[in-house]
Scaffold this active site. Sequence first.
Site, PDB file in Angstrom:
ATOM      1  N   CYS A 228     -30.161   8.766  -9.133  1.00 12.21           N
ATOM      2  CA  CYS A 228     -28.837   8.588  -8.534  1.00 12.21           C
ATOM      3  C   CYS A 228     -28.485   7.124  -8.303  1.00 12.21           C
ATOM      4  O   CYS A 228     -27.306   6.777  -8.170  1.00 12.21           O
ATOM      5  CB  CYS A 228     -28.734   9.360  -7.217  1.00 12.21           C
TER       6      CYS A 228
ATOM      7  N   ASN B 257     -22.581  16.169  -6.517  1.00 14.86           N
ATOM      8  CA  ASN B 257     -23.439  15.016  -6.779  1.00 14.86           C
ATOM      9  C   ASN B 257     -23.643  14.911  -8.291  1.00 14.86           C
ATOM     10  O   ASN B 257     -24.358  15.714  -8.888  1.00 14.86           O
ATOM     11  CB  ASN B 257     -24.779  15.202  -6.063  1.00 14.86           C
TER      12      ASN B 257
ATOM     13  N   HIS C  60     -22.420   6.278  -3.455  1.00 17.91           N
ATOM     14  CA  HIS C  60     -22.919   7.401  -4.247  1.00 17.91           C
ATOM     15  C   HIS C  60     -22.446   8.681  -3.574  1.00 17.91           C
ATOM     16  O   HIS C  60     -22.606   8.860  -2.362  1.00 17.91           O
ATOM     17  CB  HIS C  60     -24.445   7.355  -4.318  1.00 17.91           C
TER      18      HIS C  60
END
Length: 323
Positions: free
Chosen positions: A114, A280, A250
């Site tokens: 990520c 996500n 993020h």
Amino acid sequence: MTIRAVVRGVGHYLPTRVVPNSEFETFLETSDEWIRARSGIERRHFAAEGENTSDLAVKAAQAALADAGIEADTIDAIILATSTADQTFPAAATIVQDRLGMTKGFAFDVQAVCAGFIFALSNANALIVSGQAKRVLVIGAETFSRLMDWTDRATCVLFGDGAGALVLEAETGAGTTDDRGILATDLNSDGRYRDLLYVDGGVSTGTTGHLRMEGKEVFRHAVEKLASTAHTALDKVDLTGADIDWIVPHQANLRIIKATAQRMQVPMDRVIVTVQDHGNTSAASIPLALSVGKARGQLKTGDLVVTEAIGGGLAWGSVVLRW
């Protein structure tokens, strides 16, 4: 005079299939209310059968190039951040390079889960500042739906597929924080925490594997480390949270985003949030949010932007840039 890596264009792509929370209610003991309360996610996109990470990356790249008003053959390098490359090798970036019609320069992947886009952006900045490249296409693209254990309600509802891209170009600045472009970066990792977020497959097992996560521990580390890395990057150029126009974090979990903003003493109306629509998307989430933020009219030339991420490894980092 100082060389800066300036954003010239931005774009994104999302697969056509939209998966609302209600779809999970048909095969899991969960609910739309449960998912929203714990993550802020309302829907996400899943890639179609046969639609690969490189396919998403190409479309996001084409959108960014169009936004910049430049042709692919003027790009010196492509850096693709992904944990879900089409194949073990070659790098998915070389597939993108070919499909964009770029026959010179170089292309490679970055894998920091990520945090991948932050690592890719930092590498692109280094290439430009050192004079090794003048124009770099930086992409984050993922098909995380291919890594899900559909019996694990704690993880499979959180992730989605998508891609975002930026075109960075060398520009001469005055060497002050009023310059457009990347002003500071901060990268970190700590392998002691690798078992908190990982995929239980790979070359060692001969399987693709599934994503596994210790949610509470990841949450704790995320809030602490995201605020810390952002402050570290800001400190490098003598800026503070009060100078920030936008945080573009993020997009993992709305509770993490809110807690990080609170630690940085930045109000939520100065945070770009897209997690409700995309889930996500790992390395794709920041460029996706940047592209959406520009399309919404939120990001304007001269705005000071802080973007930060944390992912498996654990790996985390931040970038301070003037839009």
